[in-house]
Write an enzyme that holds these catalytic residues in place. Sequence first.
Site, mmCIF file in Angstrom:
data_model
loop_
_atom_site.group_PDB
_atom_site.id
_atom_site.type_symbol
_atom_site.label_atom_id
_atom_site.label_comp_id
_atom_site.label_asym_id
_atom_site.label_seq_id
_atom_site.Cartn_x
_atom_site.Cartn_y
_atom_site.Cartn_z
ATOM 1 N N SER A 116 78.810 -25.576 28.019
ATOM 2 C CA SER A 116 80.255 -25.345 28.116
ATOM 3 C C SER A 116 81.085 -26.280 27.237
ATOM 4 O O SER A 116 82.149 -26.749 27.643
ATOM 5 C CB SER A 116 80.714 -25.409 29.584
ATOM 6 N N ASN A 171 74.971 -21.520 18.972
ATOM 7 C CA ASN A 171 73.896 -20.639 19.431
ATOM 8 C C ASN A 171 74.527 -19.347 19.937
ATOM 9 O O ASN A 171 75.112 -19.322 21.017
ATOM 10 C CB ASN A 171 73.117 -21.354 20.552
ATOM 11 N N TRP A 172 74.392 -18.298 19.138
ATOM 12 C CA TRP A 172 75.042 -17.031 19.495
ATOM 13 C C TRP A 172 74.318 -16.299 20.620
ATOM 14 O O TRP A 172 74.831 -15.322 21.163
ATOM 15 C CB TRP A 172 75.120 -16.105 18.265
ATOM 16 N N LYS A 173 73.105 -16.732 20.943
ATOM 17 C CA LYS A 173 72.279 -16.040 21.959
ATOM 18 C C LYS A 173 72.161 -14.551 21.579
ATOM 19 O O LYS A 173 72.224 -14.226 20.393
ATOM 20 C CB LYS A 173 72.831 -16.282 23.365
ATOM 21 N N GLY A 229 76.966 -21.962 30.285
ATOM 22 C CA GLY A 229 77.635 -20.694 30.564
ATOM 23 C C GLY A 229 78.370 -20.672 31.899
ATOM 24 O O GLY A 229 78.765 -19.618 32.363
ATOM 25 N N HIS A 284 64.791 -23.714 24.512
ATOM 26 C CA HIS A 284 66.068 -23.542 25.213
ATOM 27 C C HIS A 284 65.776 -23.272 26.692
ATOM 28 O O HIS A 284 64.774 -22.627 27.020
ATOM 29 C CB HIS A 284 66.860 -22.386 24.597
ATOM 30 N N GLU A 331 70.771 -30.200 27.313
ATOM 31 C CA GLU A 331 71.588 -29.142 27.912
ATOM 32 C C GLU A 331 71.310 -29.057 29.409
ATOM 33 O O GLU A 331 70.306 -28.461 29.820
ATOM 34 C CB GLU A 331 71.246 -27.791 27.266
ATOM 35 N N GLU A 369 66.911 -21.195 28.669
ATOM 36 C CA GLU A 369 66.750 -19.773 28.990
ATOM 37 C C GLU A 369 65.325 -19.324 28.669
ATOM 38 O O GLU A 369 64.745 -18.498 29.368
ATOM 39 C CB GLU A 369 67.797 -18.947 28.214
ATOM 40 N N GLY A 388 77.308 -22.562 23.015
ATOM 41 C CA GLY A 388 76.993 -21.157 23.264
ATOM 42 C C GLY A 388 78.234 -20.301 23.136
ATOM 43 O O GLY A 388 78.700 -20.000 22.032
ATOM 44 N N GLY A 389 78.819 -19.929 24.273
ATOM 45 C CA GLY A 389 79.952 -19.000 24.310
ATOM 46 C C GLY A 389 81.045 -19.272 23.290
ATOM 47 O O GLY A 389 81.504 -18.358 22.603
HETATM 48 P P1 13P Z 1 77.528 -22.424 26.715
HETATM 49 O O1 13P Z 1 78.237 -23.220 25.654
HETATM 50 O O2 13P Z 1 77.918 -20.983 26.729
HETATM 51 O O3 13P Z 1 77.592 -23.093 28.038
HETATM 52 O O4 13P Z 1 75.963 -22.411 26.297
HETATM 53 C C1 13P Z 1 75.336 -23.589 26.010
HETATM 54 C C2 13P Z 1 74.017 -23.277 25.417
HETATM 55 O O5 13P Z 1 73.125 -22.809 26.102
HETATM 56 C C3 13P Z 1 73.839 -23.500 23.969
HETATM 57 O O6 13P Z 1 72.507 -23.390 23.606
#
Ligand code: 13P
Length: 246
Positions: free
Chosen positions: A210, A9-11, A171, A93, A165, A95, A231-232
């Site tokens: 993470s 997930n590149w956000k 993050g 998600h 998650e 967020e 994510g990251g």
């Molecule tokens: P991180 O891997 O950056 O913690 O993000 C997880 C995430 O929200 C994937 O959707």
Amino acid sequence: MRRILVAGNWKMNASSADTKALLNGLLDAGNLSCDVAVFPPFPYLTQAVSELNGSAIRVGAQNCSDQRSGAFTGEVSTEMLADCGAELVIIGHSERRALYGETDEVVLSKTRLAIDAGLVAVVCVGETLEERKAGREETVVAAQLTLLLSELTDADWKNVVVAYEPVWAIGTGETASPEQAQAIHAYIRTLLAERSANIAEETRILYGGSVKSANAADLFSQTDIDGGLVGGASLDAAEFIGICRA
Ligand code: 13P
């Protein structure tokens, strides 16, 4: 047998140049022994589909509208995503739940529309730090899954992936321990089993929060963890490949 799925997930990150570089990096890795999907921002979906043409890496979107079509300025429908070549979509998600007020009802509508459009819905659940401290993580994920379990058909469930998650691990660099993650994944599978043994057996439950190449093997080796929503670390080709290889 559930195949491991690693989803990036590149956000709201990357440019078209980054998209090209990152995807070329993934293609250079050659065959990976798990299912792999990337979720770039909307403007780069068609680019990602064409860069990855002929490879086994799938493309998904990070969100979709809860309406089929019409006067909904700024929204993107599931039909449009499928038309662009996307095959999956992330729904609910944390967020989006926290920052854009997405409710379980909205998550259900989006999931239905995704499945109707032929997409795989990657539906996210997970508790906040406050909820975990209060020992409420099971109650929270059960509530987030209730409508999906009661409203989706057995056939619909074939196109659903659940992503657990924990908000406190997103993050933050803080990961749920493999044992903590396994415990809640097993609980989620119990909820699925109360609905149907087949759904419990076949539905993939991904861990997100993470995930890195250094912790992926320990997480993915747990009985009820069927891959990761990353994510990251998905923005770094070498790191993401490391996770896929784990
Ligand atoms: P991180 O891997 O950056 O913690 O993000 C997880 C995430 O929200 C994937 O959707």
